[in-house]
Design an enzyme around this catalytic site. Sequence first.
Site, mmCIF file in Angstrom:
data_model
loop_
_atom_site.group_PDB
_atom_site.id
_atom_site.type_symbol
_atom_site.label_atom_id
_atom_site.label_comp_id
_atom_site.label_asym_id
_atom_site.label_seq_id
_atom_site.Cartn_x
_atom_site.Cartn_y
_atom_site.Cartn_z
ATOM 1 N N ASP A 197 43.118 52.944 44.230
ATOM 2 C CA ASP A 197 42.096 53.924 44.646
ATOM 3 C C ASP A 197 41.425 53.431 45.936
ATOM 4 O O ASP A 197 41.153 54.219 46.849
ATOM 5 C CB ASP A 197 41.031 54.144 43.557
ATOM 6 N N ASP A 215 45.331 49.610 39.258
ATOM 7 C CA ASP A 215 44.669 50.921 39.206
ATOM 8 C C ASP A 215 43.519 50.958 40.212
ATOM 9 O O ASP A 215 43.402 51.894 41.015
ATOM 10 C CB ASP A 215 44.147 51.167 37.783
ATOM 11 N N TYR A 234 45.586 47.783 29.146
ATOM 12 C CA TYR A 234 45.924 49.167 28.819
ATOM 13 C C TYR A 234 46.624 49.346 27.474
ATOM 14 O O TYR A 234 46.832 50.471 27.038
ATOM 15 C CB TYR A 234 46.813 49.766 29.925
ATOM 16 N N LYS A 262 43.039 37.033 38.703
ATOM 17 C CA LYS A 262 41.680 36.497 38.560
ATOM 18 C C LYS A 262 41.802 35.217 37.734
ATOM 19 O O LYS A 262 41.105 35.036 36.734
ATOM 20 C CB LYS A 262 40.804 37.570 37.894
ATOM 21 N N ASP A 302 39.219 39.856 43.848
ATOM 22 C CA ASP A 302 37.997 40.213 44.585
ATOM 23 C C ASP A 302 38.188 39.949 46.084
ATOM 24 O O ASP A 302 37.851 40.777 46.928
ATOM 25 C CB ASP A 302 36.753 39.491 44.020
#
Length: 359
Positions: free
Chosen positions: A252, A248, A140, A191, A224
């Site tokens: 959701d 983020d 970001y 990750k 994941d």
Amino acid sequence: MASKRKKIAVIGGDGIGPSVTQEASLLLALYRDKAGLPIDLWELDLGADRFLRDGVTFPKEIQIAIQRECSAVLLGALGDPRVPGLEHARDILFGMRFGYDLYANVRPVKALSDRLVPLKDKTMKDVDFVVFRENTEGIYVGMGGQFKRGTPDEVAINEDLNTRKGVERIIRAAFEYAKQNKRGHVCMADKSNAMRHAHELWLRVFDEVRREYPEIKSQHLYVDALCLHVIQNPAQFQVVVTNNLFGDIVTDLGAALQGGLGMAASANIHSSDPGRVALFEPVHGSAPPLAGKDIANPFAALLTVGMLLTHLGWPEEEQRIERCVSQAIDERMCTVDVGGHLGTRAAAQWVREQIAKQL
Ligand code: NAD
Ligand code: IPM
Ligand code: MN
């Protein structure tokens, strides 16, 4: 005494932002007028309309005044199809998250009714964890650039910035939260199998910090796999800590377990300096297709007021707001997205009336 009063800046923003924020402001006004909470509201005209009118995004003097004078900011949402470059949204949102160094984006994933949990054989008891999203670094930060733009040889780069200090403080914030709130499990998601440099740092720092909290169980998952487990068995999670981008996305996904984005609240805080101005906003965006129709769910904004009141020292009010929102869901005094028939204003008013009866 005037100096003890807490000033709250209010920015409705774009799309459905102003209408849900209006309902949230009315809840704050109720607490001020009926319960006598020493809070003052300061409404700011910022967002796409202002930007299109006079080119102003987030003036430096406003940024400084908020920092000096305010205890909190309540934000609706930013993003407007008339500003495809999102200049104002980035200046305002990142101007506060980065500018005030609000490194912990705290996003509870908590279902307030069995009816809202979309998973087979799962109830609200299964959906109750908190995501600590790193909020000042990662992909970001906007480092990078474009080269040979518009040609077949175009190159586009966004750097993923991770600092020792930044990674350590968000992981520590997650463990401290777990400790203070009697949550016995912290999961860190990264990750590191693919992002060998940046996420090896996360893995190493997590391993160091977790040793300081032997009473809390710690777990590492690749992001994941986290997504898989959050859907298969959300009850195993209590606190999840991850980087800016993954946080983020995961929140959701989490919102879907709460009944949708209309139910998800968030706080942006500087965990180790609670006196600093903090930013409170629903997880959802400006939902342009819903704007101006009195159909957006205002509950995420009301629950966000709850987080704000906890931050200012009134945690019992967050519990009260949660209980009343949960009652509204159970009695279907809510908007269509969560199975009700009321508009934005009527649903929020119903919740405020239940709260008002108790104050
Ligand atoms: P969105 O969150 O606005 O909408 C995603 C989906 O959720 C849509 O189907 C929408 O109708 C629904 N939804 C969202 N809020 C709702 C509510 N309160 N009640 C009922 N349904 C709701 O995300 P998007 O469509 O990807 O983005 C729209 C704009 O918002 C973009 O410009 C985006 O950049 C911006 N955005 C801003 C913020 C923020 O200001 N913090 C957060 C997310 C997205
Ligand atoms: C959020 C939003 C923002 C983010 C966008 C608008 C930049 O999606 O607050 O979740 O990605 O942080
Ligand atoms: Mn988001």
